[in-house]
Structures are given as structure tokens and as C-alpha cells.
Design a protein around this motif. Structure first.
Motif, PDB file in Angstrom:
ATOM      1  N   ILE A 280      12.179   1.920   1.166  1.00 52.60           N
ATOM      2  CA  ILE A 280      11.294   2.516   2.324  1.00 52.60           C
ATOM      3  C   ILE A 280      10.001   1.851   2.435  1.00 52.60           C
ATOM      4  CG2 ILE A 280      10.116   4.652   2.796  1.00 52.60           C
ATOM      5  CD1 ILE A 280      13.221   5.202   3.099  1.00 52.60           C
ATOM      6  N   ALA A 281       9.554   1.369   1.531  1.00 55.30           N
ATOM      7  CA  ALA A 281       8.096   0.289   1.941  1.00 55.30           C
ATOM      8  C   ALA A 281       8.363  -0.806   2.514  1.00 55.30           C
ATOM      9  CB  ALA A 281       7.447   0.189   0.500  1.00 55.30           C
ATOM     10  N   ALA A 282       9.630  -1.352   2.178  1.00 59.01           N
ATOM     11  CA  ALA A 282      10.274  -2.497   3.138  1.00 59.01           C
ATOM     12  C   ALA A 282      10.443  -2.176   4.419  1.00 59.01           C
ATOM     13  CB  ALA A 282      11.442  -3.044   2.401  1.00 59.01           C
ATOM     14  N   HIS A 283      11.149  -1.177   4.700  1.00 59.64           N
ATOM     15  CA  HIS A 283      11.486  -0.802   6.126  1.00 59.64           C
ATOM     16  C   HIS A 283      10.253  -0.428   6.836  1.00 59.64           C
ATOM     17  CE1 HIS A 283      15.662  -0.305   4.388  1.00 59.64           C
ATOM     18  NE2 HIS A 283      15.963   0.011   5.651  1.00 59.64           N
ATOM     19  N   TYR A 284       9.351   0.238   6.242  1.00 62.18           N
ATOM     20  CA  TYR A 284       8.202   0.445   6.961  1.00 62.18           C
ATOM     21  C   TYR A 284       6.904  -0.609   7.237  1.00 62.18           C
ATOM     22  CZ  TYR A 284       9.458   5.222   8.103  1.00 62.18           C
ATOM     23  OH  TYR A 284      10.142   6.475   8.576  1.00 62.18           O
ATOM     24  N   GLY A 285       7.297  -1.476   6.216  1.00 64.47           N
ATOM     25  CA  GLY A 285       6.216  -2.531   6.291  1.00 64.47           C
ATOM     26  C   GLY A 285       6.898  -3.697   7.424  1.00 64.47           C
TER      27      GLY A 285
ATOM     28  N   ALA B 126       0.843  -1.210  -0.002  1.00 66.29           N
ATOM     29  CA  ALA B 126      -0.200   0.083  -0.050  1.00 66.29           C
ATOM     30  C   ALA B 126       0.836   1.240   0.157  1.00 66.29           C
ATOM     31  CB  ALA B 126      -0.912   0.005   1.248  1.00 66.29           C
ATOM     32  N   LEU B 127       2.065   1.239   0.622  1.00 62.48           N
ATOM     33  CA  LEU B 127       2.930   2.448   0.713  1.00 62.48           C
ATOM     34  C   LEU B 127       3.612   2.751  -0.692  1.00 62.48           C
ATOM     35  CD1 LEU B 127       4.421   2.019   4.259  1.00 62.48           C
ATOM     36  CD2 LEU B 127       2.772   3.566   3.545  1.00 62.48           C
ATOM     37  N   TYR B 128       4.035   1.697  -1.127  1.00 62.99           N
ATOM     38  CA  TYR B 128       4.849   1.653  -2.561  1.00 62.99           C
ATOM     39  C   TYR B 128       4.217   2.948  -3.668  1.00 62.99           C
ATOM     40  CZ  TYR B 128       7.170   0.700  -6.685  1.00 62.99           C
ATOM     41  OH  TYR B 128       7.850   0.980  -8.167  1.00 62.99           O
ATOM     42  N   PRO B 129       2.762   2.886  -3.890  1.00 60.19           N
ATOM     43  CA  PRO B 129       2.502   3.840  -4.858  1.00 60.19           C
ATOM     44  C   PRO B 129       2.656   4.973  -4.196  1.00 60.19           C
ATOM     45  CG  PRO B 129       0.750   2.263  -4.210  1.00 60.19           C
ATOM     46  CD  PRO B 129       1.860   1.829  -3.818  1.00 60.19           C
ATOM     47  N   LEU B 130       2.376   5.207  -2.875  1.00 58.32           N
ATOM     48  CA  LEU B 130       2.387   6.611  -2.263  1.00 58.32           C
ATOM     49  C   LEU B 130       3.817   7.145  -2.179  1.00 58.32           C
ATOM     50  CD1 LEU B 130       1.324   8.733  -0.308  1.00 58.32           C
ATOM     51  CD2 LEU B 130       1.831   7.394   1.691  1.00 58.32           C
ATOM     52  N   LEU B 131       4.797   6.311  -2.056  1.00 63.07           N
ATOM     53  CA  LEU B 131       6.097   6.661  -2.061  1.00 63.07           C
ATOM     54  C   LEU B 131       6.678   6.959  -3.536  1.00 63.07           C
ATOM     55  CD1 LEU B 131       7.546   4.101   0.464  1.00 63.07           C
ATOM     56  CD2 LEU B 131       7.439   6.483   0.817  1.00 63.07           C
ATOM     57  N   THR B 132       6.178   6.570  -4.502  1.00 63.48           N
ATOM     58  CA  THR B 132       6.567   6.789  -5.913  1.00 63.48           C
ATOM     59  C   THR B 132       5.690   7.880  -6.403  1.00 63.48           C
ATOM     60  OG1 THR B 132       5.050   5.081  -6.735  1.00 63.48           O
ATOM     61  CG2 THR B 132       7.342   4.377  -6.532  1.00 63.48           C
ATOM     62  N   GLN B 133       4.617   8.214  -6.272  1.00 63.03           N
ATOM     63  CA  GLN B 133       3.715   9.015  -6.761  1.00 63.03           C
ATOM     64  C   GLN B 133       3.691  10.324  -5.779  1.00 63.03           C
ATOM     65  OE1 GLN B 133       0.057   7.351  -7.995  1.00 63.03           O
ATOM     66  NE2 GLN B 133       0.909   5.547  -8.649  1.00 63.03           N
TER      67      GLN B 133
END
Length: 329
Positions: free
Chosen positions: A92-97, A73-80
Motif C-alpha cells: 500500500i505504501a508503494a502504491h500511494y508513494g 512515512a506511510l509505512y509505519p502508519l499502515l502497520t501500526q
């Protein structure tokens, strides 16, 4: 007053900001982290001793699913929205997941201080949430490289093959044999097998000294946080804003799942805090090995430099008040 261990983190943070020569030797820090992880595992295993039959495997599976769904869920937020490059967004998504073992130790101490009940399997939450996010995001990285190579039909295919080889050969090994996982799982098994009576000879030293270990560990975390944040890279203001806001949003995932499963208050607090945290031990090692183009410094800035102190200094009391209001009205 906050728990005494928080004061040691604040001391380390202050010492780092004023550029004191205070430091915890690397060998001492390594010893502290080993003892801390082992103690947490043993404590959890002792809680499981005699209660194995009452463990709800379905509940544990639902908790583990947070480690898969959160980073996706975080990945598209982080890219867009945050405008990170693909490799950094995956990192970053891996770190926060994934989750923070240091934050876990602090929230366990806080739950004990409050006298809030913990489910016997609460220690397992750390293991269940630490691994899935790392693994799923590294596989996503492989898939994206494969798609890019297929689209271009040229030299990128070799890059994909090299990355695929790294992923297939080491992702599971890195995740399952990392120091934290081995110590936690090993401690859980030992505590579960021997129980309080079998561990009576070492309990006064290992478990009795838990808060002292945690206080010294947090002193080093305060020093490390100050180092990572000096100077602040203001060009990454979007990421820093994300790191400051994300804990308060993600904590509600843990609160919601905890309430849905009918967990005791202490376990809900632990789950909320873990959901709000970012990994700065397990995830950096795995991401650095599999995605060398990812900027691990950005991940450390976000997870350790911003999210960790926010959780420890502000988040924990806030999550406590939210849960108390929801449970007791």
C-alpha cells in the motif's frame, strides 16, 4: 459544471453499480491506454521543445524525493494504525508513494480547461513520481526479510535469498521498462525532438482527440471502480478510511513543494493531484512480481476503488480552490 470527461467516469461508475452489461473490450482498453500515455508524453515533449535550457534539475530532484519520502512515512502508519501485515503495508505504501497515470491525464485536461499555466517539464512529474516509491519499498521489503532471517538464523535465509534475487534481477527492469514509462518517455523524446512543426501531420489526430481518448478511458475506469468495490470488504474499514482521507492530506505535500519552487498554478495543481493519487497500473505489476504474499486486491480497492474516484469527483475541484485561494488570496 465539471469537465465533460468526469461525466464519462460517472457514467461508467453508475453502469457498474447497477450491474449493466456495458463493458469496454480489453483490446480497446489496451489501445486507449497506449494512445493516452503516448499522447501525454508527446504533449509534454512539445512543451519542452525549445525550453530545455530552462529546466530546473534541482526542482525536479526535489519533486522526485516525494516519491521516496512519502511511502517511507506511510509505512509505519499502515502497520501500526491501519494494522496491515508487513507485506500489505509495504504494498500500500508503494502504491500511494507512486502515482496514478489516469489521474494525471484528468488533471492535465482540467488545467487546460481552466487555462492555468503549466511549466514545460510538468509531464516529467509523472515519471519522476511513479518509479522511486516502488523501488524504495521493494528494497525495504528485502531489508526486512534479511533482518528477520538474521534474527531467526534458520530457513528464512533461503526465502530472503530468493526474494533478493527477484529484486536485484527485476526491480529496475520492471520499473524502467514498464509500458507506461516507455510510452511516456518515448513520447517526451519524440515531442521534444520534433516539436510542433515536425509533429504537424499527426497533431490533429493524436492531440486533437486527447479528450475523446480520456473520456473513453474514464468510462472503463468507472466500470472497473464499481467492480472492485462490489461488495465492499467492511472488515478492512481502516484501510478504506485511510484511502478516503489520504488524498486530502497528501495533496498538501504537492501544494507545499509547488509553492516552495514557485511553480505556475497549473503545475502546482498537477503536483498536488499526483501527490494525492495512488498507482493502480505500474505499482500492482511490480509488487505482484516481487512480493507474491502481498494482497494486490487490497491495493486496488484502496487506490482504484476509493482514492481514484474521490480525486476525480471531489479532490480536483477542492485542490483547485485551495491553490486559487493561496495564490490569488
Amino acid at each position: 459544471m465539471p469537465d465533460i470527461v468526469i461525466a464519462f467516469f460517472a457514467l461508467g461508475l453508475l453502469a457498474g453499480w447497477v450491474k449493466s452489461d456495458l463493458k469496454v473490450p480489453q483490446s480497446i482498453y489496451e489501445t486507449l491506454s497506449i494512445l493516452l500515455m503516448l499522447t501525454l508524453g508527446v504533449k509534454g515533449g512539445m512543451a519542452l521543445h525549445g525550453h530545455s535550457a530552462s529546466i530546473n534539475l534541482g526542482a525536479l530532484a526535489l519533486i522526485a524525493s516525494l516519491g521516496v519520502l512519502t511511502p517511507l512515512a506511510l509505512y509505519p502508519l499502515l502497520t501500526q494504525v491501519i494494522k496491515l501485515k508487513q507485506a500489505d503495508a509495504i504494498s500500500i505504501a508503494a502504491h500511494y508513494g507512486s502515482v496514478s497515470a489516469g489521474t494525471f491525464a484528468v488533471v492535465i485536461a482540467m488545467a487546460d480547461h481552466l487555462g492555468w499555466q503549466l511549466a514545460p517539464e510538468t509531464t516529467l512529474y509523472l515519471v519522476l513520481l511513479e518509479l522511486p516509491a516502488i523501488i524504495i519499498m521493494l528494497w525495504l521489503h528485502r531489508w526486512l526479510l534479511a533482518r528477520a532471517a538474521n534474527d531467526r538464523k534458520q530457513g528464512d535465509s533461503k526465502q530472503y535469498k530468493d526474494t533478493a534475487q527477484i529484486s536485484n534481477g527485476s526491480i529496475w527492469h520492471e520499473a524502467l521498462t514498464s509500458r507506461g514509462v516507455v510510452l511516456l518517455l518515448g513520447g517526451v523524446i519524440i515531442g521534444w525532438a520534433y516539436g510542433p512543426q515536425g509533429l504537424a501531420d499527426i497533431t490533429p489526430v493524436l492531440l486533437g482527440g486527447f479528450k475523446t481518448l480520456l473520456a473513453l478511458f474514464l468510462l472503463e475506469m468507472g466500470l472497473s471502480t464499481a467492480k472492485v468495490c462490489r461488495p465492499l470488504p467492511w472488515q478492512h474499514w481502516r484501510l478504506m478510511l485511510f484511502a478516503a482521507i489520504a488524498p486530502f492530506v497528501l495533496s498538501w505535500l504537492g501544494i507545499g513543494v509547488g509553492l516552495l519552487l514557485g511553480l505556475p498554478a497549473g503545475s502546482i495543481l498537477v503536483l498536488a493531484t499526483l501527490s494525492a493519487s495512488g498507482s493502480y497500473i505500474a505499482a500492482p505489476a511490480a509488487i505482484k512480481a516481487a512480493i507474491p504474499e502481498a494482497n494486490i486486491g487490497l491495493a486496488m480497492l484502496a487506490a482504484l476503488g476509493i482514492t481514484f474516484p474521490i480525486n476525480v469527483l471531489i479532490g480536483l475541484p477542492l485542490y483547485h480552490s485551495w491553490i486559487q485561494a493561496l495564490i490569488h488570496g
